[in-house]
Design an enzyme around this catalytic site. Sequence first.
Site, PDB file in Angstrom:
ATOM      1  N   THR A  87       0.884  -1.284  -0.087  1.00 34.56           N
ATOM      2  CA  THR A  87      -0.089  -0.151  -0.013  1.00 34.56           C
ATOM      3  C   THR A  87       1.028   1.291  -0.064  1.00 34.56           C
ATOM      4  O   THR A  87       1.566   1.253   1.023  1.00 34.56           O
ATOM      5  CB  THR A  87      -0.869   0.059   1.267  1.00 34.56           C
ATOM      6  OG1 THR A  87      -1.642  -1.139   1.130  1.00 34.56           O
ATOM      7  CG2 THR A  87      -1.776   1.168   1.451  1.00 34.56           C
ATOM      8  N   LYS A 162      -7.687   1.304  -2.703  1.00 34.16           N
ATOM      9  CA  LYS A 162      -7.172   0.851  -1.443  1.00 34.16           C
ATOM     10  C   LYS A 162      -7.257   2.152  -0.476  1.00 34.16           C
ATOM     11  O   LYS A 162      -7.534   1.700   0.892  1.00 34.16           O
ATOM     12  CB  LYS A 162      -5.743   0.521  -1.627  1.00 34.16           C
ATOM     13  CG  LYS A 162      -4.910  -0.053  -0.245  1.00 34.16           C
ATOM     14  CD  LYS A 162      -5.458  -1.155   0.214  1.00 34.16           C
ATOM     15  CE  LYS A 162      -4.739  -1.480   1.586  1.00 34.16           C
ATOM     16  NZ  LYS A 162      -5.421  -2.382   2.421  1.00 34.16           N
ATOM     17  N   LYS A 237      -0.478   5.166   8.325  1.00 31.42           N
ATOM     18  CA  LYS A 237       0.297   5.250   6.917  1.00 31.42           C
ATOM     19  C   LYS A 237      -0.869   5.830   6.067  1.00 31.42           C
ATOM     20  O   LYS A 237      -0.844   6.443   5.279  1.00 31.42           O
ATOM     21  CB  LYS A 237       1.246   4.167   6.596  1.00 31.42           C
ATOM     22  CG  LYS A 237       1.838   4.322   5.101  1.00 31.42           C
ATOM     23  CD  LYS A 237       2.588   3.176   4.772  1.00 31.42           C
ATOM     24  CE  LYS A 237       1.661   2.324   4.066  1.00 31.42           C
ATOM     25  NZ  LYS A 237       2.365   1.227   3.487  1.00 31.42           N
TER      26      LYS A 237
END
Length: 289
Positions: A87, A162, A237
Amino acid sequence: MRVGFIGLGNMGAPMATNLVKAGHEVTGFDVAGVQIDGVRSAASAAEAARDQDVVITMLPSGSILQSVYGEIVPAARKGACLIDCSTVDVESARAAHAAAEAAGLLSVDAPVSGGVGGAAAGTLTFMAGGTDEAFAVAQPLFEIMGKKAVHCGAAGAGQAAKICNNMILGISMIGVCEAFVLADKLGLSRQSVFDVVSTSSGSCWSMNTYCPAPGIGPQSPADNEYRPGFAAELMLKDLKLSQAAAEGVDAATPMGERATELYEAFVAEGGKGRDFSAMIEALAGQSRR
Ligand code: NAD
């Protein structure tokens, strides 16, 4: 297929194992020196990428991805397909695509959802960006490591999907943790909260599959002293990626913004290295006033 696999952490290791079990010839590399049964160990990322049909990366961040691509792009054979399942931010994903394409390689950004349980069970969801040709090469591997692969669009589209998914995840996990903390103080048993919510309109993955309360629902990191799982700093994150993306396109995401602040505080105050569902303990220790 001959597959190079770089980044054999919580997610990468079980994904590589599933490829081995399906009969693929896998060569792996991880800076931490991780060894996996059935996976040939390479001494470097470049060595793991050399002469492979496909090279998969599963790394912590966009900057690490770009530095690893600096090694593997020149090493991979022409026509090979690079699949990045990490990711990362959309810009890093697009830079990785551009580097691969300039070297005559196919490229897919294909982050995943489903956590370590999904990685081990081979039931991940892949969200992919790239050309039809590259997606077609990657698809048989997605079918081994996952149960669903969605081709979301061109380069970077997988990462965009995502980021949207994980913004919901961060918000929903905090919501579920808040509900347990409130229920505790109202004198409700956690089991009854689970039994009601998991079959009611509050049901969601954070409650039903990854319950943050120990001893309740299916096995989750809460039952393993909040060892990740999905580390809180990785959740942070992803939330930061969502906010940077929202800033870039002027999208209003007030709940995403608040979830980012709460995970930022959690990581700074002892949550680093713990599963993101340990947020329940932080909230339980706080008072409203
Ligand atoms: P992790 O930290 O367990 O694994 C990352 C691995 O990459 C580590 O083993 C590390 O040693 C290795 N690594 C770092 N730099 C490297 C380099 N230069 N060369 C080779 N190896 C290197 O993290 P994870 O939980 O496996 O997550 C990996 C990625 O998947 C992240 O981008 C994360 O956001 C994403 N993700 C994680 C989950 C989850 O539930 N853990 C779910 C979906 C997506």
